[in-house]
Design a protein around this motif. Structure first.
Motif, PDB file in Angstrom:
ATOM      1  N   LEU A   5     -17.333   7.609   2.657  1.00  0.00           N
ATOM      2  CA  LEU A   5     -16.044   7.952   2.391  1.00  0.00           C
ATOM      3  C   LEU A   5     -15.096   6.845   3.167  1.00  0.00           C
ATOM      4  CD1 LEU A   5     -13.833   9.635   1.484  1.00  0.00           C
ATOM      5  CD2 LEU A   5     -14.263  11.107   3.538  1.00  0.00           C
ATOM      6  N   TYR A   6     -14.191   6.225   2.656  1.00  0.00           N
ATOM      7  CA  TYR A   6     -13.349   5.490   3.552  1.00  0.00           C
ATOM      8  C   TYR A   6     -11.985   5.723   3.450  1.00  0.00           C
ATOM      9  CZ  TYR A   6     -17.043   1.918   2.960  1.00  0.00           C
ATOM     10  OH  TYR A   6     -18.278   1.504   3.055  1.00  0.00           O
ATOM     11  N   ASN A   7     -11.371   5.674   4.515  1.00  0.00           N
ATOM     12  CA  ASN A   7      -9.871   6.120   4.696  1.00  0.00           C
ATOM     13  C   ASN A   7      -9.187   4.883   5.111  1.00  0.00           C
ATOM     14  OD1 ASN A   7      -7.373   7.517   5.027  1.00  0.00           O
ATOM     15  ND2 ASN A   7      -7.957   8.410   6.743  1.00  0.00           N
ATOM     16  N   VAL A   8      -8.334   4.675   4.000  1.00  0.00           N
ATOM     17  CA  VAL A   8      -7.387   3.315   4.248  1.00  0.00           C
ATOM     18  C   VAL A   8      -6.088   3.819   4.526  1.00  0.00           C
ATOM     19  CG1 VAL A   8      -6.744   0.904   3.323  1.00  0.00           C
ATOM     20  CG2 VAL A   8      -9.007   1.987   2.895  1.00  0.00           C
ATOM     21  N   LYS A   9      -5.058   3.249   5.469  1.00  0.00           N
ATOM     22  CA  LYS A   9      -3.816   3.578   5.552  1.00  0.00           C
ATOM     23  C   LYS A   9      -3.100   2.471   5.342  1.00  0.00           C
ATOM     24  CE  LYS A   9      -0.322   5.749   8.528  1.00  0.00           C
ATOM     25  NZ  LYS A   9      -0.147   6.622   9.551  1.00  0.00           N
ATOM     26  N   ALA A  32     -12.307   5.815  -7.006  1.00  0.00           N
ATOM     27  CA  ALA A  32     -11.397   5.950  -5.766  1.00  0.00           C
ATOM     28  C   ALA A  32     -10.038   6.616  -6.264  1.00  0.00           C
ATOM     29  CB  ALA A  32     -10.830   4.505  -5.315  1.00  0.00           C
ATOM     30  N   PHE A  33      -9.660   7.469  -5.434  1.00  0.00           N
ATOM     31  CA  PHE A  33      -8.256   8.424  -5.641  1.00  0.00           C
ATOM     32  C   PHE A  33      -7.564   8.189  -4.640  1.00  0.00           C
ATOM     33  CE2 PHE A  33     -12.215  10.385  -7.477  1.00  0.00           C
ATOM     34  CZ  PHE A  33     -11.588  10.800  -8.812  1.00  0.00           C
ATOM     35  N   PRO A  34      -6.441   7.475  -4.686  1.00  0.00           N
ATOM     36  CA  PRO A  34      -5.297   7.173  -3.848  1.00  0.00           C
ATOM     37  C   PRO A  34      -4.461   8.338  -3.715  1.00  0.00           C
ATOM     38  CG  PRO A  34      -4.805   6.210  -5.968  1.00  0.00           C
ATOM     39  CD  PRO A  34      -6.125   6.807  -6.328  1.00  0.00           C
ATOM     40  N   GLN A  35      -3.902   8.563  -2.319  1.00  0.00           N
ATOM     41  CA  GLN A  35      -3.104   9.545  -2.206  1.00  0.00           C
ATOM     42  C   GLN A  35      -1.861   8.682  -1.526  1.00  0.00           C
ATOM     43  OE1 GLN A  35      -4.160  12.564   0.463  1.00  0.00           O
ATOM     44  NE2 GLN A  35      -2.165  13.671   0.226  1.00  0.00           N
ATOM     45  N   CYS A  36      -0.682   8.690  -2.221  1.00  0.00           N
ATOM     46  CA  CYS A  36       0.549   7.893  -1.730  1.00  0.00           C
ATOM     47  C   CYS A  36       1.596   9.042  -1.405  1.00  0.00           C
ATOM     48  CB  CYS A  36       1.002   6.987  -2.947  1.00  0.00           C
ATOM     49  SG  CYS A  36       0.003   5.800  -3.513  1.00  0.00           S
ATOM     50  N   VAL A  37       1.997   8.606  -0.092  1.00  0.00           N
ATOM     51  CA  VAL A  37       3.074   9.394   0.553  1.00  0.00           C
ATOM     52  C   VAL A  37       3.938   8.426   0.867  1.00  0.00           C
ATOM     53  CG1 VAL A  37       3.450  11.134   2.417  1.00  0.00           C
ATOM     54  CG2 VAL A  37       1.203  11.075   1.161  1.00  0.00           C
ATOM     55  N   PHE A  38       5.234   8.915   0.765  1.00  0.00           N
ATOM     56  CA  PHE A  38       6.568   8.131   1.134  1.00  0.00           C
ATOM     57  C   PHE A  38       6.764   8.116   2.810  1.00  0.00           C
ATOM     58  CE2 PHE A  38      11.002   7.984   2.734  1.00  0.00           C
ATOM     59  CZ  PHE A  38      11.308   6.778   2.059  1.00  0.00           C
ATOM     60  N   ASP A  39       6.715   7.149   3.424  1.00  0.00           N
ATOM     61  CA  ASP A  39       6.978   7.013   5.068  1.00  0.00           C
ATOM     62  C   ASP A  39       8.190   6.612   5.358  1.00  0.00           C
ATOM     63  OD1 ASP A  39       5.272   6.829   7.644  1.00  0.00           O
ATOM     64  OD2 ASP A  39       6.195   5.041   7.552  1.00  0.00           O
ATOM     65  N   HIS A  40       8.768   5.381   4.796  1.00  0.00           N
ATOM     66  CA  HIS A  40      10.170   5.150   5.220  1.00  0.00           C
ATOM     67  C   HIS A  40      10.835   3.943   4.251  1.00  0.00           C
ATOM     68  CE1 HIS A  40       7.321   1.782   6.557  1.00  0.00           C
ATOM     69  NE2 HIS A  40       8.580   1.006   6.621  1.00  0.00           N
ATOM     70  N   TRP A  41      12.111   4.056   4.588  1.00  0.00           N
ATOM     71  CA  TRP A  41      12.770   2.865   3.984  1.00  0.00           C
ATOM     72  C   TRP A  41      12.735   1.521   5.033  1.00  0.00           C
ATOM     73  CZ3 TRP A  41      14.146   3.752  -0.664  1.00  0.00           C
ATOM     74  CH2 TRP A  41      14.449   5.062  -1.279  1.00  0.00           C
TER      75      TRP A  41
END
Length: 82
Positions: A5-9, A32-41
């Protein structure tokens, strides 16, 4: 024992994220299953109405993706004509 399992940020610009999930899944044979989360403008430098910079290219690419005319219409197209 088990699958690795790889966790890439990473920070991915929204413009680059269109099609990302499909490309990632195709490149990994659906594993692979990406999980995209908004972080900043982040403000971009440059005039979006002036050719020759990244902001202008983004505006043109967005207009093309949405099916609008590539050129930015002049303001008088939107003024009321009495």
């Amino acid at each position: 024992a088990g699958t690795p399992l790889y966790n890439v940020k990473a920070y991915l610009p929204v413009m680059e994220s269109f099609g990302f999930t499909a490309d990632l899944r195709a490149g990994t044979s659906g594993q692979a299953f990406p999980q995209c989360v908004f972080d900043h403008w982040q403000v971009m430098n440059g005039d979006p109405l002036e050719a020759g910079n990244k902001t202008y290219d983004i505006v043109l690419a967005t207009r093309k993706r949405k099916g609008l005319t590539e050129g930015i219409p002049p303001l008088d197209r939107f003024l009321d004509k009495l």
